[in-house]
Design an enzyme around this catalytic site. Structure first.
Site, PDB file in Angstrom:
ATOM      1  N   LEU A  63       0.792  -1.235   0.000  1.00 13.44           N
ATOM      2  CA  LEU A  63       0.000   0.000   0.000  1.00 13.44           C
ATOM      3  C   LEU A  63       0.828   1.291   0.000  1.00 13.44           C
ATOM      4  CD1 LEU A  63      -2.917  -0.893   2.502  1.00 13.44           C
ATOM      5  CD2 LEU A  63      -3.027  -0.789  -0.001  1.00 13.44           C
ATOM      6  N   CYS A 118      -7.136  -5.955   1.632  1.00 10.30           N
ATOM      7  CA  CYS A 118      -5.756  -6.090   1.181  1.00 10.30           C
ATOM      8  C   CYS A 118      -5.148  -7.299   1.868  1.00 10.30           C
ATOM      9  CB  CYS A 118      -4.962  -4.826   1.517  1.00 10.30           C
ATOM     10  SG  CYS A 118      -3.242  -4.958   1.032  1.00 10.30           S
ATOM     11  N   THR A 181      -7.539  -9.378  -4.345  1.00  8.19           N
ATOM     12  CA  THR A 181      -6.701 -10.514  -4.735  1.00  8.19           C
ATOM     13  C   THR A 181      -6.835 -11.711  -3.780  1.00  8.19           C
ATOM     14  OG1 THR A 181      -4.905  -9.445  -3.551  1.00  8.19           O
ATOM     15  CG2 THR A 181      -4.989  -9.105  -5.921  1.00  8.19           C
ATOM     16  N   GLY A 205      -5.424 -11.469 -11.916  1.00  9.92           N
ATOM     17  CA  GLY A 205      -5.317 -11.892 -13.308  1.00  9.92           C
ATOM     18  C   GLY A 205      -6.154 -13.114 -13.635  1.00  9.92           C
ATOM     19  N   GLY A 232      -9.486 -10.739 -12.878  1.00 11.20           N
ATOM     20  CA  GLY A 232      -9.118 -11.526 -14.040  1.00 11.20           C
ATOM     21  C   GLY A 232      -9.838 -11.210 -15.324  1.00 11.20           C
TER      22      GLY A 232
HETATM   23  C1  LIG Z   1      -0.118  -4.153  -8.499  1.00  4.66           C
HETATM   24  C2  LIG Z   1      -1.456  -4.209  -7.851  1.00  4.66           C
HETATM   25  C3  LIG Z   1      -1.778  -3.290  -6.854  1.00  4.66           C
HETATM   26  C4  LIG Z   1      -3.022  -3.312  -6.237  1.00  4.66           C
HETATM   27  N1  LIG Z   1      -3.327  -2.381  -5.274  1.00  4.66           N
HETATM   28  C5  LIG Z   1      -4.572  -2.344  -4.736  1.00  4.66           C
HETATM   29  C6  LIG Z   1      -4.945  -1.343  -3.807  1.00  4.66           C
HETATM   30  O1  LIG Z   1      -4.175  -0.456  -3.462  1.00  4.66           O
HETATM   31  N2  LIG Z   1      -6.197  -1.352  -3.300  1.00  4.66           N
HETATM   32  C7  LIG Z   1      -7.119  -2.306  -3.658  1.00  4.66           C
HETATM   33  O2  LIG Z   1      -8.249  -2.255  -3.194  1.00  4.66           O
HETATM   34  N3  LIG Z   1      -6.795  -3.272  -4.545  1.00  4.66           N
HETATM   35  C8  LIG Z   1      -5.546  -3.313  -5.089  1.00  4.66           C
HETATM   36  N4  LIG Z   1      -5.233  -4.298  -6.004  1.00  4.66           N
HETATM   37  C9  LIG Z   1      -6.241  -5.297  -6.368  1.00  4.66           C
HETATM   38  C10 LIG Z   1      -6.975  -4.915  -7.648  1.00  4.66           C
HETATM   39  O3  LIG Z   1      -7.677  -3.720  -7.483  1.00  4.66           O
HETATM   40  C11 LIG Z   1      -7.962  -6.014  -8.059  1.00  4.66           C
HETATM   41  O4  LIG Z   1      -8.917  -6.196  -7.043  1.00  4.66           O
HETATM   42  C12 LIG Z   1      -7.286  -7.335  -8.318  1.00  4.66           C
HETATM   43  O5  LIG Z   1      -6.042  -7.144  -8.948  1.00  4.66           O
HETATM   44  C13 LIG Z   1      -8.116  -8.278  -9.185  1.00  4.66           C
HETATM   45  O6  LIG Z   1      -8.412  -7.723 -10.429  1.00  4.66           O
HETATM   46  P1  LIG Z   1      -7.537  -8.001 -11.763  1.00  4.66           P
HETATM   47  O7  LIG Z   1      -7.398  -9.469 -11.898  1.00  4.66           O
HETATM   48  O8  LIG Z   1      -8.319  -7.359 -12.866  1.00  4.66           O
HETATM   49  O9  LIG Z   1      -6.210  -7.329 -11.549  1.00  4.66           O
HETATM   50  C14 LIG Z   1      -3.982  -4.282  -6.619  1.00  4.66           C
HETATM   51  C15 LIG Z   1      -3.653  -5.216  -7.616  1.00  4.66           C
HETATM   52  C16 LIG Z   1      -2.419  -5.199  -8.240  1.00  4.66           C
HETATM   53  C17 LIG Z   1      -2.100  -6.208  -9.281  1.00  4.66           C
END
Ligand SMILES: Cc1cc2nc3c(=O)[nH]c(=O)nc-3n(C[C@H](O)[C@H](O)[C@H](O)COP(=O)(O)O)c2cc1C
Ligand SMILES: Cc1cc2nc3c(=O)[nH]c(=O)nc-3n(C[C@H](O)[C@H](O)[C@H](O)COP(=O)(O)OP(=O)(O)OC[C@H]3O[C@@H](n4cnc5c(N)ncnc54)[C@H](O)[C@@H]3O)c2cc1C
Ligand SMILES: Cc1cc2nc3c(=O)[nH]c(=O)nc-3n(C[C@H](O)[C@H](O)[C@H](O)COP(=O)(O)OP(=O)(O)OC[C@H]3O[C@@H](n4cnc5c(N)ncnc54)[C@H](O)[C@@H]3O)c2cc1C
Ligand SMILES: Cc1cc2nc3c(=O)[nH]c(=O)nc-3n(C[C@H](O)[C@H](O)[C@H](O)COP(=O)(O)O)c2cc1C
Ligand code: FES
Ligand code: FES
Lengths: 293, 277, 293, 277
Positions: A63, A118, A181, A205, A232
């Protein structure tokens, strides 16, 4: 809050500077969610903060953020892009969440998204998002201090996500974002050590999409507030799958690394083409449609 | 789906043994190792180097050979680079990459300006480009004589008639006394160049950029910013609307004009706040 | 129980007939785990019972099995292959688990593995594996009725897997298998319906490996009983990653569809070559090694 | 990693529209649809056909054309097949596959024996093989005249001199009265065959197998078992040590000798128990 299209940038992706948020708006996003911001600045963890796996990414950024006071100017600037600006907020207590949320809304946020999920920072995130009582208190405190919609971003790392969703909804959440995640890790076999400096991180992802779809489906069965699907999504079919499962909008993160920021435009167009081809008049007509069968 | 799977997989961290270590200057060592993927890198691209249990840092690729050998030049400036300098031949490091874009390979009359370890990608470029240029002038700056890097290799490329190597040291212990930008003003007034390539301390590059703008010469500069993901996702490395890891690290004068208020002036800190350079 | 090598067949994979278990032994497995067997026969769900996703499989077979009475003859036959035979057992009450386990051991099982983590059959599986109290009772009842080692197969679909692991260990579990599948689903966008006849199922294969490694790592930090790693292992590197995380052996399922049964032989050889190259004398020397850093 | 990702992805369920429906007999309909992957199938391979919200069933591939068109012949026997028979042109179905192995394409003197919808893969084989054979005898069995399938297509292939089409109906309404195996004994005594291909009710195939063994003729038979995953994982389809979905559905006489105690005698039920066929 009205969206020009149902795609949003997920929190933590390029969300630390207004200019890069602007880029994502140009790329077609219907709304943007900022990086999660807290009361005080945080530097995040040492590198490696990311592991590239075959089917997703594991991240433990820790964070990093400049704190809400500093971040206010980015919110101001982000307001000029013409789409809703949702500020993601974290805190180490219900009061902190409320304070940060209030400052974000005062700076112009159209909504706040509470990051209570988180998986890699202690005492904020999961500890809150995994406990319905603590979560309800956080939501209530934030609701009492801001007049804008409050979204709650849920963790998949729980025994029963629908139960947590219900607690958040009952406490007044205006929408639920699912999912953050999935707790994960990677160990390097040659050096025998965990790769991330924080050891554990969160998987995002394509790998987590089937888990995220299930979470949205389960929440939709239980609560009535709008759901924002996330996890994802890399193409319009994925996005439609979330809408059919019960999401009214979707967030996109990791796909930006896989397909570039224009993934928003492509997904937006793909959804529209799908609706037209199938004879649906709007996204609303397909939200939760898979539950009818 | 298949393509992206490949894309992520292609950049996965892999470990490799350090095969050679050379001391280039009191603060800079050159590490060589085998990595098939980075061996296909083009000048300007960088890699993420993992020092196990310590850190992962971005480094420009100095050499990328057909036999799979890759080199980086590392200056000892802090914890990670110090730990790296302590490594011995045979020890394991991790590699991701190559990342980012590369310098265009322009023929014609070329001016290269480098400072410190910024010389690494420019040397890589010079070696690939030298035979194609009509004229090649290389200006390098360092604090002092012994921090001038790669002098032997540069002399080898820049031995010909249409080439020139100009060194500048701040303490005057070798070549021109002063900053690398000092000889530039005169060079640009005297001669016409088709392209300036530069890498080094950002304030230096800013001066090179201002001079290039003044004389109407095209320019490409390789920037440094805080790198975490290196794949264009986390936003740590932004300058203006650009991600240095993905849209850069090489930027054209046109792009740099857009980020004039930051280029050479400020960068983003570990927590994302803008701080003075 | 001694294993010739640390690879085992995971439960539910080709585990309904002795002859196909024999094939897996021929392919190099150090031990075999049968399909989960209950007191009465079950037909399982209608097809589709499996969805092939890009990075894994989602299955909801519904625990088809002939019931322990019928299955006894397969156990007898499987005993002849010369490797330990572990019978996976499920039940709808602690008594049922104990009854089935006893019959399995009487038929010759070298150990039983309690499936308390099936994500798609109600009242058995997850409901038990997600509740430390109920789980402890099941383990105690089974321990009281059999004299062979009792393994407990854990679900990743919990808030805190280490807590569940500890409850199982305290109740007497001799080993813990981690993990069963991750609750997931897939919806077909063209027909707008969930694909699996049971709608929700469990995700297995490469997609879940980082989650499984994290689970093993967390359990190893908390409990002292041996851990059997499972989830997405397709090559020796994956297997070694689980060993470094804290597993003393690994189970392999989905990889059989991806690489054929000889994946056992390849993984076994790969582990041995790794140990030799790194100068380790046995698998034991690397179990949990990543925790030292 | 890349390869397996491909492998799973390649078999993913996709939906497609029914493009044509033909009634082949009172109980059998032929459905045609487009599917690039199954269009590359070889005779003997099968696909998994999803009738949305109802069931997913294995079906032999009847036609696989270069233009992407695929056909299956479906006999109405229960819930899924009845639901399928009710579908109209334009409705959506799902497809996974092609799965399993295929018949070898042997030249020489060939005998084919089919029964019921088992004729589908054998017809597919015959069409691919006919031009390469020295002799081709096709024996087909059915309950009654109107259940004899694909007669027109078979007559087209089997019109030549070195070919022969023998039909047998149990009620004697067409051709030989009796089971398809009835004419076989005489055929095998009279002539030498290099290979027998068979598909149909398993008891029929068992008889064909026993005759082939007696006369020392090579044989390949396509078997049916309960299919769930179709990718060799769940164990629903086992016969002996073989998985019909992956090691089959086509088995050689040598393999069938190994599973003599089950072949034509027993199969595994939905719960995995052996039951009589
Ligand atoms: C590099 C990175 C940083 C992230 N930082 C945050 C964050 O600060 N706050 C949050 O709520 N989610 C954070 N996430 C989670 C994403 O918002 C999202 O919920 C998660 O990656 C799943 O979606 P995706 O598969 O489309 O990436 C982060 C994800 C990644 C990959
Ligand atoms: C594209 C790129 C190419 C580079 N190429 C080279 C090279 O060829 N040779 C070389 O010696 N150095 C190069 N660097 C700089 C190198 O990455 C830093 O010197 C190194 O990260 C310092 O780490 P440290 O722990 O030793 O120092 P610290 O004490 O941690 O930091 C010293 C300074 O290094 C920078 N830094 C630290 N961590 C990072 C990071 N993750 N990303 C970017 N900068 C960081 C910061 O400005 C910091 O103030 C490059 C940087 C970038 C962005
Ligand atoms: C490799 C293979 C190829 C086949 N090819 C054809 C074909 O080309 N044309 C055709 O009409 N039929 C074919 N079948 C048979 C077809 O799959 C069944 O007729 C169909 O599944 C029956 O489904 P139902 O719901 O209509 O009947 P139900 O009433 O459910 O079942 C009737 C019988 O069909 C069989 N069956 C049911 N479900 C399955 C299943 N999932 N897998 C295997 N068998 C099952 C069982 O023996 C059952 O007793 C093939 C089967 C296999 C294994
Ligand atoms: C088709 C299939 C059937 C399964 N059946 C069972 C079962 O009966 N009992 C059980 O404990 N686990 C069952 N599992 C879970 C596996 O044993 C294993 O925990 C999971 O698949 C993760 O490992 P893998 O990625 O190597 O497949 C099944 C998995 C699959 C794919
Ligand atoms: S380092 Fe993450 S976006 Fe550039
Ligand atoms: S149908 Fe699953 S193994 Fe053959």
């Amino acid at each position: 809050m009205r969206l020009g299209n149902p795609t949003m940038l997920a929190s933590g992706i390029l969300g630390l500077s207004a200019e890069s948020l602007g880029n994502i708006v140009m790329a077609g996003a219907g709304a943007i969610v900022t990086k999660s911001v807290g009361l005080k600045p945080r530097n995040g963890y040492a590198n490696p903060t990311i592991v590239q796996t075959s089917y997703g990414l594991i991240n433990a950024m820790g964070l990093p953020n400049p704190g809400i006071t500093e971040f206010v100017k980015e919110i101001h600037e982000a307001k000029s892009f013409g789409v809703p600006v949702i500020v993601s907020v974290y805190g180490f207590s219900a009061e902190e969440y409320a304070t940060v949320a209030k400052k974000a809304v005062d700076a112009g946020a159209d909504a706040v998204e509470l990051n209570v999920s988180c998986p890699h920072v202690e005492e904020t995130g999961s500890e809150i998002g995994q406990n319905p009582k603590i979560l309800a208190e956080v939501v209530r405190k934030v609701k009492a201090s801001v007049e804008k919609p409050v979204f709650v971003k849920l963790s998949p790392n729980v025994t029963n996500i629908a139960e947590i969703a219900e607690a958040a909804a009952k406490a007044g959440a205006d929408a639920l974002t699912a999912i953050n995640t999935v707790k994960a890790m990677a160990i390097d076999t040659e050096t025998t050590v965990p790769i991330l400096s924080n050891k554990k991180g969160g998987l995002s992802g394509p790998a987590i999409k089937p888990v995220a779809v299930r979470c949205v489906y389960e929440i939709y069965e239980r609560v009535k507030v709008p759901i924002i699907g996330c996890g994802g999504i890399t193409n319009w079919r994925d996005a439609v799958e979330f809408l059919l499962a019960g999401a009214t909008a979707v967030q996109i993160g990791t796909a930006i690394a896989l397909k570039g920021p224009n993934v928003f435009k492509k997904i937006k167009r793909g959804i529209n083409a799908y609706l037209r081809r199938k004879g649906f008049k709007s996204v609303n007509e397909i939200v939760g449609l898979s539950h009818c069968s | 789906m298949k393509l992206w799977a490949y894309h992520i997989a292609a950049n996965k961290l892999r470990t490799t043994h350090i095969l050679n270590i050379e001391t280039e200057s009191p603060t800079v060592k050159i590490f060589t190792f085998e990595d098939k993927q980075c061996a296909r890198a083009k000048p300007g691209q960088f890699l993420m180097l993992w020092i196990p249990s310590i850190d992962e840092i971005p480094l420009s690729i100095l050499d990328a050979k057909e036999n799979g050998m890759v080199s980086v030049a590392v200056k000892k400036v802090g914890e990670a680079t110090s730990a790296f300098h302590k490594k011995k031949v045979g020890e394991l490091i991790g590699v991701r990459g190559p990342f980012g874009n590369c310098f265009t390979l322009k023929g014609g009359r070329i001016l290269m300006v480098s400072g410190g370890t910024g010389t690494a990608p420019i040397l890589f470029l010079a070696e690939r480009l030298a035979s194609k240029t009509a004229k090649l002038v290389f200006v390098m700056g360092a604090k002092t004589r012994e921090e001038l890097l790669f002098m032997n290799r540069l002399r080898r490329i820049l031995g010909g008639e249409k080439t020139q190597l100009i060194a500048a040291t701040e303490d005057g212990s070798y070549g021109i006394k002063g900053l690398a930008t000092k000889p530039l003003e005169r060079l640009l007034e005297k001669e016409r160049f088709d392209m300036i390539y530069t890498c080094g301390p950002e304030q230096m590059m800013r001066k090179v950029f201002d001079l290039a703008e003044k004389h109407g010469v095209a320019l490409e500069a390789s920037l440094e910013r805080l790198m975490r993901c290196a794949i264009g996702l986390c936003g740590s490395c932004v300058i203006g609307r650009y991600r240095v890891c993905k849209d850069g690290p090489v930027f054209t004068a046109k792009q740099l004009r857009e980020v004039k208020s930051e280029f050479g002036i400020s960068k983003r800190d570990f927590n994302g706040r803008k701080i003075a350079l």
